[in-house]
Design a protein around this motif. Structure first.
Motif, short mmCIF file in Angstrom:
data_model
loop_
_atom_site.label_atom_id
_atom_site.label_comp_id
_atom_site.label_asym_id
_atom_site.label_seq_id
_atom_site.Cartn_x
_atom_site.Cartn_y
_atom_site.Cartn_z
N GLY A 102 2.30 6.13 10.91
CA GLY A 102 2.57 4.71 10.73
C GLY A 102 3.81 4.48 9.88
N PRO A 103 3.98 3.25 9.40
CA PRO A 103 5.23 2.86 8.75
C PRO A 103 5.46 3.42 7.35
CG PRO A 103 3.71 1.02 8.79
CD PRO A 103 3.07 2.12 9.59
N CYS A 104 4.57 4.23 6.83
CA CYS A 104 4.78 4.82 5.49
C CYS A 104 5.60 6.11 5.56
CB CYS A 104 3.43 5.11 4.83
SG CYS A 104 2.31 6.13 5.82
N ARG A 152 -1.37 0.56 -3.71
CA ARG A 152 -0.04 0.03 -3.37
C ARG A 152 0.49 0.83 -2.18
NH1 ARG A 152 5.43 0.44 -4.46
NH2 ARG A 152 6.40 -1.54 -4.97
N CYS A 153 0.62 0.17 -1.04
CA CYS A 153 1.11 0.85 0.15
C CYS A 153 2.57 1.28 -0.02
CB CYS A 153 0.98 -0.09 1.35
SG CYS A 153 1.47 0.69 2.91
N ALA A 154 2.91 2.45 0.50
CA ALA A 154 4.28 2.96 0.41
C ALA A 154 5.23 2.20 1.33
CB ALA A 154 4.31 4.45 0.75
N HIS A 155 4.69 1.41 2.24
CA HIS A 155 5.54 0.67 3.17
C HIS A 155 6.12 -0.58 2.52
CE1 HIS A 155 5.89 -1.97 7.00
NE2 HIS A 155 7.02 -1.31 6.81
N VAL A 156 5.28 -1.53 2.16
CA VAL A 156 5.76 -2.80 1.61
C VAL A 156 5.29 -3.01 0.15
CG1 VAL A 156 5.65 -5.33 1.88
CG2 VAL A 156 5.97 -3.88 3.88
N GLY A 157 4.29 -2.29 -0.26
CA GLY A 157 3.85 -2.40 -1.65
C GLY A 157 2.67 -3.32 -1.86
N VAL A 158 1.98 -3.67 -0.79
CA VAL A 158 0.80 -4.52 -0.92
C VAL A 158 -0.44 -3.63 -1.10
CG1 VAL A 158 1.82 -6.33 0.49
CG2 VAL A 158 0.38 -4.59 1.58
N GLU A 159 -1.56 -4.25 -1.47
CA GLU A 159 -2.81 -3.51 -1.59
C GLU A 159 -3.30 -3.11 -0.20
OE1 GLU A 159 -5.63 -5.49 -4.14
OE2 GLU A 159 -4.11 -5.87 -5.65
N SER A 180 -4.38 -1.98 5.58
CA SER A 180 -4.84 -3.06 6.46
C SER A 180 -3.69 -3.92 6.99
CB SER A 180 -5.84 -3.95 5.72
OG SER A 180 -5.21 -4.55 4.60
N THR A 181 -2.52 -3.85 6.37
CA THR A 181 -1.44 -4.76 6.77
C THR A 181 -0.74 -4.30 8.04
OG1 THR A 181 -1.14 -5.44 4.48
CG2 THR A 181 0.66 -5.92 6.00
N HIS A 182 -0.25 -3.05 8.08
CA HIS A 182 0.45 -2.57 9.28
C HIS A 182 -0.07 -1.22 9.75
CE1 HIS A 182 3.63 -4.99 7.06
NE2 HIS A 182 3.40 -5.70 8.15
N GLY A 183 -1.16 -0.73 9.19
CA GLY A 183 -1.82 0.46 9.71
C GLY A 183 -1.28 1.80 9.25
N ALA A 184 -0.56 1.85 8.14
CA ALA A 184 -0.12 3.16 7.62
C ALA A 184 -1.35 4.02 7.33
CB ALA A 184 0.70 2.97 6.34
N LEU A 185 -1.24 5.32 7.63
CA LEU A 185 -2.35 6.26 7.43
C LEU A 185 -1.99 7.25 6.34
CD1 LEU A 185 -3.09 6.99 11.20
CD2 LEU A 185 -4.26 5.35 9.71
S1 FES Z 1 2.25 -2.76 4.06
FE1 FES Z 1 0.99 -1.05 4.42
S2 FES Z 1 1.58 -0.43 6.40
FE2 FES Z 1 2.91 -2.07 5.99
#
Ligand code: FES
Length: 117
Positions: free
Chosen positions: A92-94, A50-57, A76-81
């Motif tokens: 990135g966005p996280c 679960r990404c810390a940015h939007v919560g997707v895999e 893979s969605t917005h490139g958070a590292l």
């Molecule tokens: S949802 Fe993972 S970087 Fe935006």
């Protein structure tokens, strides 16, 4: 599962340093939630998927969590590292966030959920 048994995530050899991870599920508040395990610098680490940015895999293809160099986990969605050792955001966005760790350890050639504590 009998009392005291621990869920096997995968065989240890399934996780190659900086390579493909293994997806599995953890139960939280009565709900099964996606998680993954990877190997980095010889150790196994696991996190909720679960990404810390939007919560997707995170994975761009099932089980692919590392960047091309195998040094950081990438969404893979917005490139958070994310740091593979801690799950902390490395760019990135996280920003300020991180991945939620899942306790795992290697026992007798298997990666298992939980710790001996
Ligand atoms: S949802 Fe993972 S970087 Fe935006």
């Amino acid at each position: 599962m009998a009392r005291g048994e621990r869920l096997i995530v995968c065989r240890s050899e399934a996780l190659v340093d900086g390579g493909a991870g293994v997806r599995f599920e953890v139960e939280s508040a009565g709900t099964r939630r996606p998680a993954f395990a990877v190997r980095y610098a010889g150790r196994v680490y696991a996190y909720r998927n679960r990404c810390a940015h939007v919560g997707v895999e995170l994975d761009w293809q099932p089980g692919h969590f590392f960047d091309a160099d195998g040094m950081v986990l990438i969404c893979s969605t917005h490139g958070a590292l994310y740091d593979p050792r801690t799950g902390a955001c490395r760019g990135g966005p996280c920003r300020g966030g991180g991945l939620e760790p899942v306790a795992v350890e290697e026992v007798d050639g298997n990666v298992v959920l939980g710790t001996k504590d």
